[in-house]
Design an enzyme around this catalytic site. Structure first.
Site, short mmCIF file in Angstrom:
data_model
loop_
_atom_site.label_atom_id
_atom_site.label_comp_id
_atom_site.label_asym_id
_atom_site.label_seq_id
_atom_site.Cartn_x
_atom_site.Cartn_y
_atom_site.Cartn_z
N LYS A 35 20.54 -3.28 8.19
CA LYS A 35 20.00 -3.59 6.86
C LYS A 35 18.48 -3.88 6.97
O LYS A 35 17.69 -3.39 6.17
CB LYS A 35 20.74 -4.83 6.35
CG LYS A 35 20.65 -5.06 4.88
CD LYS A 35 21.54 -6.24 4.53
CE LYS A 35 21.53 -6.57 3.08
NZ LYS A 35 22.27 -7.79 2.78
N THR A 123 24.18 -20.79 -4.58
CA THR A 123 24.89 -21.69 -5.50
C THR A 123 25.82 -22.58 -4.70
O THR A 123 26.75 -22.08 -4.04
CB THR A 123 25.67 -20.86 -6.54
OG1 THR A 123 24.72 -20.04 -7.21
CG2 THR A 123 26.39 -21.74 -7.54
N GLU A 156 21.99 -10.08 -12.28
CA GLU A 156 21.94 -8.78 -11.64
C GLU A 156 21.62 -7.73 -12.70
O GLU A 156 22.05 -7.84 -13.85
CB GLU A 156 23.29 -8.45 -10.98
CG GLU A 156 23.43 -9.14 -9.64
CD GLU A 156 24.74 -8.79 -8.97
OE1 GLU A 156 25.22 -7.66 -9.11
OE2 GLU A 156 25.28 -9.68 -8.28
N ALA A 253 31.56 -9.17 -27.09
CA ALA A 253 32.98 -9.10 -26.72
C ALA A 253 33.21 -7.89 -25.83
O ALA A 253 32.51 -6.88 -25.95
CB ALA A 253 33.83 -9.00 -27.98
N CYS A 261 29.40 -14.08 -9.56
CA CYS A 261 29.00 -15.45 -9.93
C CYS A 261 29.99 -16.16 -10.85
O CYS A 261 30.58 -17.17 -10.46
CB CYS A 261 27.62 -15.42 -10.57
SG CYS A 261 26.42 -14.59 -9.53
#
Ligand code: UGA
Length: 427
Positions: A35, A123, A156, A253, A261
């Site tokens: 990566k 988080t 995102e 909706a 998340c």
């Protein structure tokens, strides 16, 4: 200012690129050597609008670097940002802190003896930064550091824009010196800096995500009622949103919330509440209803399309403008449908590779949206990609003369599809 970021995922990478745009020099660290090599060549490992362009620019200016060598990356860094994953644990509810603890230990062991502010962007449940502080006390050779909670609020698909135009930057610390350092970090930024205690900052992140998840669940409940009582959910949502106390965001909706998340953070918040011997029934209902929504929407398809008929599914990512299929309700719907329907062709502009990891050979993969709909009896839209909306006329040219269109994200204007049987959400 020199900044070191640990983790090059959906949080670390856009944050790194964003900080370079503010004029800082950033070194991003990741354990994944392949990566890192890709990133040093400017090959972004994830899709995010504007990321590739900015990455190339900052590599060219030598503002951003990528390495696996944490010691080298920490040299001269005035701020270190921890941005590693905190997935759901095997218990299915609490946050798994393995990666963040490991990252904290490695930073602590290698931190040069210059005052450094360590910021947690991952988080993490309330109290985790105290734990990180304990790790530093144990493994760092000096005490020339402060631990700060710096939650991130990037979405995102919108991360670069959200970084540059954030509603607020929450900074949780009681240290005056750390406050000054982080104020300098964001001095080129126009957003409001909001200073709180560390625990409050940690909770602001979860409370915000869970609130938005509840808001989505609420509008989906209203949509269910609209379908029965003859009201239109988009009109109801607009009317509600005109009240500034309610606001017009997150009232779309659809198929329910997914991604890395909301599903994870709602569960972790509920778990934290239990740990502190209280409970959060609103959050629990949102989790449960969101889970049940997949079956509900699949049942509706089953009532409209026979098992022998052919389905075309458009959209697999958890929302538009990302390649991310983690906890995607669209993928869950596709998976459930594959148990009943033999002929399913799927297409997503960016998420095919990620969706394949889950759906494997349960469905057929189309190269283009126009291929996916060829011969289909029903077209089901599961992600609100703008390209579907603007090209729908072209897409339909390839489909049967009259087919069933089930638009679960209310993307289309019903007038676009008058020759077909059109179904949507909340109308
Ligand atoms: C969310 C938060 O919005 C960010 O503020 C936060 O930083 C991020 O989580 C995180 O914790 O890292 P994200 O998961 O990227 O961002 O995506 P959202 O745009 O919030 O959408 C989440 C889900 O809710 C998606 O499945 C989306 O389709 C759904 N949604 C969103 C709706 O169904 N209706 C809406 O009106 C809005």
């Amino acid at each position: 200012m020199k900044v070191c970021i640990i983790g090059t995922g959906y949080v670390g990478l856009p944050t790194g690129v964003g900080l370079c745009t503010l004029g800082h020099k950033v070194t991003c660290v990741d354990k994944d050597a392949a990566k890192i090599a890709n990133l040093n060549y400017g090959h972004s490992t994830l899709y995010e609008p504007y990321l590739k362009e900015l990455l190339e620019e900052h590599l060219k200016n030598k503002a951003i670097k990528f390495t696996t060598d944490i010691k080298k990356a920490l040299k001269d860094a005035k701020v270190v940002i921890l941005a590693v994953g905190t997935p759901t644990s095997n218990d299915g509810a609490s946050a798994d802190l393995t990666y963040i603890k490991q990252a904290a230990k490695e930073v602590a062991e290698n931190l040069p003896n210059n005052y450094t502010v360590i910021c947690t962007k991952s988080t993490v449940p309330v109290g985790t930064n105290d734990l990180i502080e304990d790790i530093f006390k144990k493994y760092c050779m000096h005490t020339n550091w402060d631990i700060v909670s710096l939650p991130e609020f990037l979405k995102e698909g919108c991360a670069i824009k959200d970084f540059l135009l954030a509603d607020r930057i929450v900074i949780g610390t009681d240290s005056k010196r750390a406050r000054q350092r982080i104020s300098t970090l964001y001095s080129g930024h126009s957003s409001e800096l909001y200073f709180t205690s560390r625990r409050s900052a940690e909770l602001i992140k979860y409370a915000s995500n869970a609130f938005l998840a509840i808001k989505i669940n609420y509008i989906n409940e209203i949509a269910n009622l609209c379908e029965k009582c003859g009201a239109k959910v988009d009109e109801v949502a607009k009317g509600m949103g005109l009240d500034r106390r309610i606001g017009n965001k997150f009232l779309q909706a659809g198929i329910g919330f997914g991604g890395s998340c909301f599903p994870k953070d709602t569960k972790a918040l509920s778990y934290t509440a239990q740990e502190y011997k209280t409970n959060m029934p609103l959050v629990d209902v949102a989790i449960l209803e969101n889970h049940c929504r997949v079956s509900k929407l699949v049942k509706r398809i089953e009532s409209l399309v026979k098992p022998t008929q052919k389905l075309a599914l458009l959209g697999l990512t958890f929302k538009a403008n990302t390649d991310d299929c983690r906890e995607s309700q669209a993928v869950k719907i596709a998976d459930k449908l594959s148990k009943k329907y033999k002929h399913i062709k799927v297409y997503d502009p960016k998420g095919m590779d990620n969706a394949k990891k889950v759906l494997k050979d349960k469905v057929e993969y189309a190269k283009l949206s126009t291929d996916a709909v060829k011969g289909a009896d029903a077209i089901i839209i599961l992600t609100g990609w703008n390209s579907f909306k603007v090209n729908f006329k072209k897409i339909l040219k390839n489909s049967k003369k009259s087919c069933i269109i089930i638009d679960y994200v209310n993307l289309l204007n019903p007038k676009q599809v008058t020759n077909h049987k059109y179904y949507c959400i909340g109308k």
